[in-house]
Design a protein around this motif. Structure first.
Motif, PDB file in Angstrom:
ATOM      1  N   TYR A  27     -44.776   5.542  39.710  1.00 35.67           N
ATOM      2  CA  TYR A  27     -45.042   5.657  38.285  1.00 35.67           C
ATOM      3  C   TYR A  27     -44.227   4.652  37.491  1.00 35.67           C
ATOM      4  O   TYR A  27     -43.190   4.170  37.932  1.00 35.67           O
ATOM      5  N   VAL A  28     -44.757   4.331  36.313  1.00 34.02           N
ATOM      6  CA  VAL A  28     -44.097   3.458  35.348  1.00 34.02           C
ATOM      7  C   VAL A  28     -43.922   4.295  34.088  1.00 34.02           C
ATOM      8  O   VAL A  28     -44.839   4.999  33.681  1.00 34.02           O
ATOM      9  N   SER A  29     -42.747   4.242  33.492  1.00 33.58           N
ATOM     10  CA  SER A  29     -42.518   4.982  32.252  1.00 33.58           C
ATOM     11  C   SER A  29     -41.814   4.092  31.249  1.00 33.58           C
ATOM     12  O   SER A  29     -41.258   3.045  31.605  1.00 33.58           O
ATOM     13  N   GLY A  30     -41.840   4.515  29.986  1.00 33.12           N
ATOM     14  CA  GLY A  30     -41.223   3.688  28.968  1.00 33.12           C
ATOM     15  C   GLY A  30     -41.134   4.356  27.622  1.00 33.12           C
ATOM     16  O   GLY A  30     -41.236   5.584  27.500  1.00 33.12           O
ATOM     17  N   ILE A  31     -40.964   3.518  26.589  1.00 32.45           N
ATOM     18  CA  ILE A  31     -40.788   3.969  25.225  1.00 32.45           C
ATOM     19  C   ILE A  31     -41.806   3.274  24.329  1.00 32.45           C
ATOM     20  O   ILE A  31     -42.396   2.264  24.709  1.00 32.45           O
ATOM     21  N   SER A  32     -41.994   3.832  23.132  1.00 36.47           N
ATOM     22  CA  SER A  32     -42.937   3.272  22.175  1.00 36.47           C
ATOM     23  C   SER A  32     -42.291   3.186  20.799  1.00 36.47           C
ATOM     24  O   SER A  32     -41.361   3.934  20.496  1.00 36.47           O
ATOM     25  N   VAL A  33     -42.776   2.256  19.973  1.00 32.27           N
ATOM     26  CA  VAL A  33     -42.318   2.112  18.594  1.00 32.27           C
ATOM     27  C   VAL A  33     -43.509   1.775  17.701  1.00 32.27           C
ATOM     28  O   VAL A  33     -44.527   1.272  18.176  1.00 32.27           O
ATOM     29  N   CYS A  34     -43.360   2.038  16.414  1.00 26.22           N
ATOM     30  CA  CYS A  34     -44.366   1.695  15.417  1.00 26.22           C
ATOM     31  C   CYS A  34     -43.730   0.720  14.425  1.00 26.22           C
ATOM     32  O   CYS A  34     -42.789   1.088  13.713  1.00 26.22           O
ATOM     33  N   LEU A  35     -44.242  -0.505  14.394  1.00 25.48           N
ATOM     34  CA  LEU A  35     -43.649  -1.574  13.593  1.00 25.48           C
ATOM     35  C   LEU A  35     -44.599  -2.059  12.504  1.00 25.48           C
ATOM     36  O   LEU A  35     -45.766  -1.687  12.473  1.00 25.48           O
ATOM     37  N   ASN A  36     -44.087  -2.940  11.635  1.00 24.81           N
ATOM     38  CA  ASN A  36     -44.862  -3.492  10.527  1.00 24.81           C
ATOM     39  C   ASN A  36     -45.664  -4.733  10.909  1.00 24.81           C
ATOM     40  O   ASN A  36     -46.401  -5.242  10.071  1.00 24.81           O
TER      41      ASN A  36
END
Length: 155
Positions: free
Chosen positions: A58-67
Motif C-alpha cells: 500500500y501507498v499512503s499519504g497526506i492531502s492539502v487544499c491550496l489557492n
C-alpha cells in the motif's frame, strides 16, 4: 565425451539476465509500478490522510487544499511547493493547509513523493470535504496520478 563437450558448449552459450540491487539488512524492497491499478482505498477526512492498496502493498499519504494549481493538471508535481496563505504570505506547503480549492496529494509511505496536483474542487469547503478521499481514490484508479506520485520520488 562428445556429448559432454556439446552439453557444456550449449550451456555456456545460453544468455542469462539478472538484476543487481543493493539493500540494507532487514529492509524490504518493493517495486512501485504506476501502471498497476489499486485494489482499494481509504481516507481520514479530519486528518487529511489517505491510503491506496495494491497487489504489492500500500501507498499512503497526506492531502492539502491550496489557492493555486501551479499550472499543473492531474498528476503534475512541483518541487518546493509554496502557496499564498490567508494572511497573504507565501509559505512552503507543510501539509496542514486547508484554505484553497485546489486539492494536492503527497505520498508519505513507503517513500515520500513531491506534492502532486489532484483536482480543482471549486471551493475551499468542497476541497476540504473530499480532498483526502480523492487522493486515495485517484491514486487507485488514475494512472496519471500514480505516475506523478511515484515518478516524483527522488526528484
Amino acid at each position: 565425451m562428445k556429448k559432454s563437450v556439446l552439453i557444456m558448449a550449449t550451456l555456456l552459450s545460453v544468455p542469462s539476465y539478472a538484476t543487481t540491487m543493493c539493500a540494507e539488512n532487514d529492509s524490504v524492497a518493493v517495486i512501485l509500478d504506476p501502471s498497476i491499478n489499486g485494489t482499494g482505498f481509504g481516507y481520514e477526512k479530519s486528518r487529511g490522510t489517505w491510503s491506496t492498496s495494491f497487489p504489492y502493498g500500500y501507498v499512503s499519504g497526506i492531502s492539502v487544499c491550496l489557492n493555486s494549481n501551479k499550472g499543473q493538471g492531474t498528476g503534475g508535481w512541483v518541487a518546493n511547493l509554496t502557496d499564498i496563505n490567508p494572511d497573504g504570505e507565501e509559505k512552503t506547503v507543510a501539509g496542514s493547509e486547508k484554505y484553497g480549492r485546489y486539492c494536492w496529494c503527497k505520498a508519505t509511505h513507503p517513500v515520500s513523493s513531491r506534492w502532486v496536483f489532484n483536482s480543482d474542487r471549486g471551493s475551499a469547503s468542497s476541497c476540504n470535504s473530499v480532498c483526502a478521499e480523492n487522493c486515495g481514490y485517484y491514486t487507485r484508479i488514475n494512472e496519471a496520478m500514480r505516475t506523478g506520485l511515484l515518478n516524483s520520488i527522488n526528484n
